[in-house]
Design a protein around this motif. Structure first.
Motif, PDB file in Angstrom:
ATOM      1  N   ALA A 278      50.701  46.344  51.691  1.00 12.12           N
ATOM      2  CA  ALA A 278      51.898  45.520  51.516  1.00 12.12           C
ATOM      3  C   ALA A 278      52.399  44.983  52.851  1.00 12.12           C
ATOM      4  O   ALA A 278      52.798  43.818  52.962  1.00 12.12           O
ATOM      5  N   ALA A 279      52.360  45.821  53.883  1.00 13.66           N
ATOM      6  CA  ALA A 279      52.860  45.407  55.199  1.00 13.66           C
ATOM      7  C   ALA A 279      52.039  44.261  55.783  1.00 13.66           C
ATOM      8  O   ALA A 279      52.566  43.440  56.548  1.00 13.66           O
ATOM      9  N   GLU A 280      50.760  44.185  55.427  1.00 12.23           N
ATOM     10  CA  GLU A 280      49.918  43.091  55.933  1.00 12.23           C
ATOM     11  C   GLU A 280      50.406  41.731  55.447  1.00 12.23           C
ATOM     12  O   GLU A 280      50.178  40.706  56.099  1.00 12.23           O
ATOM     13  N   HIS A 281      51.082  41.696  54.300  1.00 18.52           N
ATOM     14  CA  HIS A 281      51.574  40.428  53.754  1.00 18.52           C
ATOM     15  C   HIS A 281      52.862  39.968  54.437  1.00 18.52           C
ATOM     16  O   HIS A 281      53.265  38.816  54.274  1.00 18.52           O
ATOM     17  N   VAL A 282      53.523  40.864  55.162  1.00 20.84           N
ATOM     18  CA  VAL A 282      54.780  40.501  55.857  1.00 20.84           C
ATOM     19  C   VAL A 282      54.721  41.041  57.286  1.00 20.84           C
ATOM     20  O   VAL A 282      55.487  41.942  57.662  1.00 20.84           O
ATOM     21  N   PRO A 283      53.807  40.517  58.095  1.00 24.80           N
ATOM     22  CA  PRO A 283      53.612  41.077  59.448  1.00 24.80           C
ATOM     23  C   PRO A 283      54.871  41.027  60.306  1.00 24.80           C
ATOM     24  O   PRO A 283      55.026  41.840  61.209  1.00 24.80           O
ATOM     25  N   GLN A 284      55.771  40.084  60.054  1.00 28.27           N
ATOM     26  CA  GLN A 284      57.010  39.985  60.828  1.00 28.27           C
ATOM     27  C   GLN A 284      58.179  40.657  60.121  1.00 28.27           C
ATOM     28  O   GLN A 284      59.325  40.539  60.568  1.00 28.27           O
ATOM     29  N   GLY A 285      57.908  41.327  59.005  1.00 25.12           N
ATOM     30  CA  GLY A 285      58.984  41.918  58.213  1.00 25.12           C
ATOM     31  C   GLY A 285      59.651  43.085  58.924  1.00 25.12           C
ATOM     32  O   GLY A 285      59.003  43.886  59.601  1.00 25.12           O
ATOM     33  N   ASN A 286      60.966  43.160  58.763  1.00 21.36           N
ATOM     34  CA  ASN A 286      61.746  44.241  59.360  1.00 21.36           C
ATOM     35  C   ASN A 286      62.100  45.223  58.244  1.00 21.36           C
ATOM     36  O   ASN A 286      62.902  44.907  57.369  1.00 21.36           O
TER      37      ASN A 286
ATOM     38  N   ALA B 133      52.595  46.985  43.127  1.00 23.05           N
ATOM     39  CA  ALA B 133      53.862  46.455  43.622  1.00 23.05           C
ATOM     40  C   ALA B 133      54.488  47.465  44.574  1.00 23.05           C
ATOM     41  O   ALA B 133      54.669  48.628  44.233  1.00 23.05           O
ATOM     42  N   VAL B 134      54.810  47.003  45.778  1.00 21.09           N
ATOM     43  CA  VAL B 134      55.445  47.837  46.799  1.00 21.09           C
ATOM     44  C   VAL B 134      56.615  47.063  47.384  1.00 21.09           C
ATOM     45  O   VAL B 134      56.487  45.866  47.680  1.00 21.09           O
ATOM     46  N   SER B 135      57.758  47.729  47.521  1.00 17.96           N
ATOM     47  CA  SER B 135      58.922  47.105  48.144  1.00 17.96           C
ATOM     48  C   SER B 135      59.123  47.689  49.529  1.00 17.96           C
ATOM     49  O   SER B 135      59.085  48.912  49.712  1.00 17.96           O
ATOM     50  N   LEU B 136      59.320  46.816  50.500  1.00 16.91           N
ATOM     51  CA  LEU B 136      59.604  47.210  51.880  1.00 16.91           C
ATOM     52  C   LEU B 136      61.067  46.893  52.143  1.00 16.91           C
ATOM     53  O   LEU B 136      61.479  45.734  52.099  1.00 16.91           O
TER      54      LEU B 136
END
Length: 647
Positions: free
Chosen positions: A15-23, A36-39
């Protein structure tokens, strides 16, 4: 993250690979959809006692779609944040201590409503508390919050300040429990006048007036106008007796309230186990809080005894901690008839198409009118199990018949001809069983015989039993039969063998939907438990304890929609002592799920086969034993095995 199972880590990393800039600082895996994973981005754990959710990134690993939600006002907040940390995480002991202190003070209740920032801060303010640097401190003058009693303050001696009864008055956004019980019993109908005796802030009164009901309230602190203290049809004494510290004054308040009730008095108190008394000072038969308020907690049996001894009238349980005391016997009979006779479902299901009318003459218009009311009349006859009296036919049906110039007698003759004889016989037997149970439960309650029976009940007795003594005899036999535990066990076993309910050791469990399929003995047994509890409405599964004369009512709100329904509330009724205990499984942090849901489903349910397949996989994971397993262990096993919830 280092503590996770490898399968969990891989899902989160993907999941984190889809939002590399996600905080984000919290990950949530959807057990119902392992793709389905929520960050989640919460405020800093060290700075904020209850971090607010600022942003959610939900990643669909199948499609790569990322759904972003930002929370700027009234965000969700995180309670018990220590549960997301490893045992050796910095500061975890401080977080645990905070949770334990708030649990001790009774703040972690009804958390489904306190999950957002505004509601949580309001709950803290209501309790006169603040959380500073992960410590619970007093916030100054408390908000006045519950129902009040006869006087606003009362001295308690021992150097203590007076009891501030008005500080227990709570603001409400829905009817209080006793008012809701009155409404459910049909006692707040048009034309009824109501007095809320000890109305607190008056929220119930405002709600009733908005519904067009003639309601007034009196309260020594909030509404002290004594001119309203005049007789009314219904009087509510809700959560008043439990805040009066003087037992003699409690009895006096109870008598005064009953003197004002022309038809019915509703009384409600706090039950044992419903409040946190840790940190409170014992006083008399109750407790004093640091805010100067008094609370006396009752058991169901204690409240029943208080009402009986003080008013010399047999009270009727309307719910846990709620009783009705009737001055109007016919009204009491109607309420009990609606509740007791209707328990466990309605009339038998119609089994055949309706033949055309046998009315040989009349205009086309009369035939049309008859056709329009026929099904309603058929339903009425099958519900009553007998021919109704003219005044038992609903006004709208009588009006439609009159408009078509059709007599009630002719219309009933027509519908009787339309109902197959065997179906009418089944309806008659069903209704006779209900009336017999009415007298059985009346005998169980120890209530004195009625001096006068309602017209409806008199007609039932004549139709089904002939005489009152015969009806009472049937009721006594039904009550005696319900006490035969060996026979109960035999019938429960036979039901389980026939696919009605589920037997596990000495416990027989059945879905509420299937109660009409039970024998009269088992239905009476459950009816006794309902009489003691007042109401078990909303129950999903009933558990009959065949060895201990107890019954447990289990509530699973998501039974219809979840493959692993969560237990919300458990009500245990001891038929020997009359005690009723309620356990809230949402407020205490425990998660209990039903892992054998399929045994309570009907095979025609479109999800039945998927549920059976899912439970087969669960049994394989847990070596055929899927009971009494902690939910966290279940969740980990499901993720590790790559097992997907069927719905």
């Amino acid at each position: 993250m280092d503590s996770l199972l490898p399968e969990q880590s891989r899902l989160i990393a993907a999941a984190a690979e889809h939002v590399p800039q996600g905080n984000w600082n919290v990950a949530k895996i959807d057990l119902a959809d392992d793709c389905a994973v929520s960050l989640l981005h919460y405020e800093d754990f060290a700075e904020h006692a209850f971090p607010a959710l600022r942003q959610s990134l939900r990643v669909d690993l199948n499609t790569g779609v990322v759904t972003v939600r930002r929370y700027r006002t009234n965000p969700p907040i995180l309670h018990r944040k220590e549960l997301l940390l490893s045992p050796d995480a910095p500061g975890r002991d401080v977080y645990v201590a905070l949770t334990q202190e708030l649990e001790r003070r009774g703040l972690f209740v009804d958390m489904t409503r306190r999950g957002r920032q505004d509601a949580w801060e309001a709950a803290l303010a209501e309790a006169g508390l603040e959380v500073r640097d992960h410590r619970v401190v007093a916030s100054g003058p408390p908000v006045e919050v519950s129902m009040t009693a006869e006087v606003a303050e009362s001295p308690v001696g021992d150097g203590m300040p007076p009891v501030a009864r008005h500080r227990t008055a709570i603001g409400r956004n829905s009817l209080s429990a006793p008012m809701a019980a009155l409404n459910a019993a049909g006692l707040l109908e048009d034309g009824v006048s109501v007095l809320d005796y000890g109305c607190g802030r008056g929220d119930d009164v405002r709600a009733l007036r908005a519904a067009g009901i003639d309601a007034v309230g009196w309260d020594p602190h909030f509404a002290p106008d004594r001119s309203v203290l005049a007789p009314r049809h219904v009087v509510n004494l809700g959560f008043v007796l439990n805040v009066v510290e003087d037992p003699a004054e409690r009895s006096d308040v109870l008598r005064k309230a009953f003197d004002l009730a022309e038809r019915c008095l509703a009384v409600a108190v706090m039950l044992v186990g419903k409040g946190d008394v840790s940190g409170h000072r014992p006083h008399g038969d109750g407790f004093l809080s640091s805010r100067g308020t008094f609370q006396r907690y009752y058991t169901q049996v204690e409240l029943r005894s208080l009402l009986l001894e003080t008013l010399d009238m047999a009270p009727i349980a309307a719910g846990p901690g709620i009783f009705f005391v009737f001055r109007d016997e016919e009204l009491e009979q109607r309420v009990l008839s609606r509740r007791q006779m209707g328990m466990g479902g309605g009339r038998p299901i119609l089994s055949v198409p309706r033949p055309p009318s046998n009315l040989a003459s009349g205009s086309y218009w009369r035939q049309e009118v008859l056709a329009s009311v026929r099904n309603d009349l058929i339903d009425l006859l099958l519900t009553m199990g007998r021919v109704p009296h003219a005044d038992e036919i609903p006004p709208d049906l009588r009006m439609r018949l009159a408009e078509g110039r059709l007599s009630v007698k002719a219309a009933i003759a027509d519908v009787l001809a339309a109902i197959p004889a065997e179906e009418m016989a089944a309806a008659t037997a069903h209704r006779a069983d209900q009336v017999g149970r009415f007298f059985a439960l009346g005998a169980f309650s120890g209530r004195a015989p009625y001096r006068r029976l309602s017209p409806e009940l008199q007609r039932d007795i004549r139709a089904f039993f002939g005489t009152l003594s015969a009806a009472e005899g049937v009721g006594r036999r039904m009550l005696f039969d319900a006490g035969d535990m060996d026979a109960l066990a035999e019938e429960a076993h036979a039901h389980a063998m026939a696919g009605v309910g589920h037997l596990s050791g000495d416990k027989y469990q059945i879905h509420a939907r299937d109660l009409p399929k039970l024998t009269p003995r088992l239905r009476t047994y459950i009816g006794i438990a309902q009489t003691l509890a007042g109401t078990l409405d909303g129950t999903t599964i009933y558990r009959v304890h065949l060895a201990f004369r107890k019954l447990t009512a289990l509530l699973y709100p998501d039974f219809a929609t979840s493959a692993l329904p969560r237990l919300s509330e458990r009500t245990k009724v001891d038929l020997r002592t009359g005690e009723v205990s309620i356990f809230n499984h949402q407020s205490d942090g425990r998660v209990t799920v039903l892992m054998d849901k399929s045994v309570y489903m009907i095979e025609e349910d479109e999800r039945y086969l998927d549920q059976v397949k899912f439970e087969t996989e669960l049994r394989r994971l847990f070596r055929d034993s899927i009971s009494n397993i902690p939910f966290t262990e279940v969740a980990h096993a499901i993720i590790k095995a790559g097992l997907k919830l069927p719905y």
